[in-house]
Design a protein around this motif. Sequence first.
Motif, PDB file in Angstrom:
ATOM      1  N   LEU A 212      -3.783  -2.811   9.392  1.00  0.00           N
ATOM      2  CA  LEU A 212      -3.097  -2.019   8.334  1.00  0.00           C
ATOM      3  C   LEU A 212      -1.650  -2.543   8.124  1.00  0.00           C
ATOM      4  CD1 LEU A 212      -4.318   1.493   6.760  1.00  0.00           C
ATOM      5  CD2 LEU A 212      -1.737   0.632   6.645  1.00  0.00           C
ATOM      6  N   PRO A 213      -1.266  -3.334   7.314  1.00  0.00           N
ATOM      7  CA  PRO A 213      -0.018  -3.479   6.800  1.00  0.00           C
ATOM      8  C   PRO A 213       0.474  -2.640   5.578  1.00  0.00           C
ATOM      9  CG  PRO A 213      -1.284  -5.281   6.139  1.00  0.00           C
ATOM     10  CD  PRO A 213      -2.230  -4.402   6.799  1.00  0.00           C
ATOM     11  N   ALA A 214       1.550  -1.977   5.559  1.00  0.00           N
ATOM     12  CA  ALA A 214       1.956  -1.305   4.286  1.00  0.00           C
ATOM     13  C   ALA A 214       3.486  -1.314   4.494  1.00  0.00           C
ATOM     14  CB  ALA A 214       1.599   0.057   4.628  1.00  0.00           C
ATOM     15  N   ASP A 215       4.058  -0.784   2.996  1.00  0.00           N
ATOM     16  CA  ASP A 215       5.378  -1.009   2.744  1.00  0.00           C
ATOM     17  C   ASP A 215       6.005   0.371   3.444  1.00  0.00           C
ATOM     18  OD1 ASP A 215       4.902   1.066   0.995  1.00  0.00           O
ATOM     19  OD2 ASP A 215       5.029  -0.494  -0.768  1.00  0.00           O
ATOM     20  N   LYS A 216       7.465   0.492   3.182  1.00  0.00           N
ATOM     21  CA  LYS A 216       8.259   1.532   3.665  1.00  0.00           C
ATOM     22  C   LYS A 216       7.855   2.849   3.068  1.00  0.00           C
ATOM     23  CE  LYS A 216      12.412  -1.495   4.739  1.00  0.00           C
ATOM     24  NZ  LYS A 216      13.799  -1.532   4.136  1.00  0.00           N
ATOM     25  N   ALA A 217       7.347   2.838   2.012  1.00  0.00           N
ATOM     26  CA  ALA A 217       6.782   4.072   1.458  1.00  0.00           C
ATOM     27  C   ALA A 217       5.776   4.879   2.491  1.00  0.00           C
ATOM     28  CB  ALA A 217       6.314   3.997   0.145  1.00  0.00           C
TER      29      ALA A 217
END
Length: 309
Positions: A212-217
């Motif tokens: 699971l890649p995700a952004d800084k949020a």
Amino acid sequence: MGRGDLKDAEWERLRPFLPVSNGRCGRWRDHRQVIDGILHRVRTGVQWRNLPERFGPWKTVYERHRLWSADGTWERLLRQVQAEADAAGEIDWDISVGSTVVRAHEHAADAHRPAVGPASKGGRSGRTAGRNTVAGPRRPPGGGGAGGEGLGRSRGGFTTKLHLSADGRCRPLSLIITPGQRADCTQFEPVLEKNRVPRIGPGRPRKKPDSLPADKAYGNGPCREYLRRRGLRHTIPEKTDNQAARLRKGAHGERPPGFDEERHKKRKTVERAISRLKHAGAVATRYDKRGYVFLGTVTAAALTTWLRT
């Protein structure tokens, strides 16, 4: 057959899972004609009253869409198509999570608060409804007020926020709507918990992604703790303020979280899934007053994406 209508192969995939009329309230208009009308409205964003005559009475098309949004039919159809894709090994389980803000049209405002129950003028409530009481339209519990309908105020104005997860082929797996000002991290766990792809035959639904890649949020402590608790491989960049706080602690600070830059590039899949959804005019701008109806509109657009990719 018009542009955007269901093709024969797409119709055959949906037909076995569509509701069947019980015959007590009259015969239903042909499901295929009505679904084509719903998809036309989802794609173009046209007002229900302005649907072309070839789809039949506009109110029939609207009421079918409202009913299927309320009872979960659109979501069940989406799950069935996802189950077929998973059985064929066509789902890339390197999923990504993201959100997008949808501007709400002025027609989406001022939804009436649903009545809780009948009450007389004398103030006595809680009575059993009389035989002449007209039953209200079927809808999920809750609602009433802008917040209850997924409407709020953000930098973009009068908006709704759409939270979703997408597989590696840029197709939505789960969908949630909130008011436009709601933070992304608050819906991280609900979005992932809603990933439930059923099996064809016996077996539990699949929920766990490969990575699971995700952004800084989604890089705060609660989100990372949830991922560690479930044992999910993930790559999320560290927030600047979290990094500064860790460095201030010196030797007493925690170790920096792992970050794989190459794997993080797959986060673009959710942005592409959002772009596909917003090709639909009724998703790019919200016209539906009720939150559950708008969620049904987005689910119908996601179903189209799964059928045609």
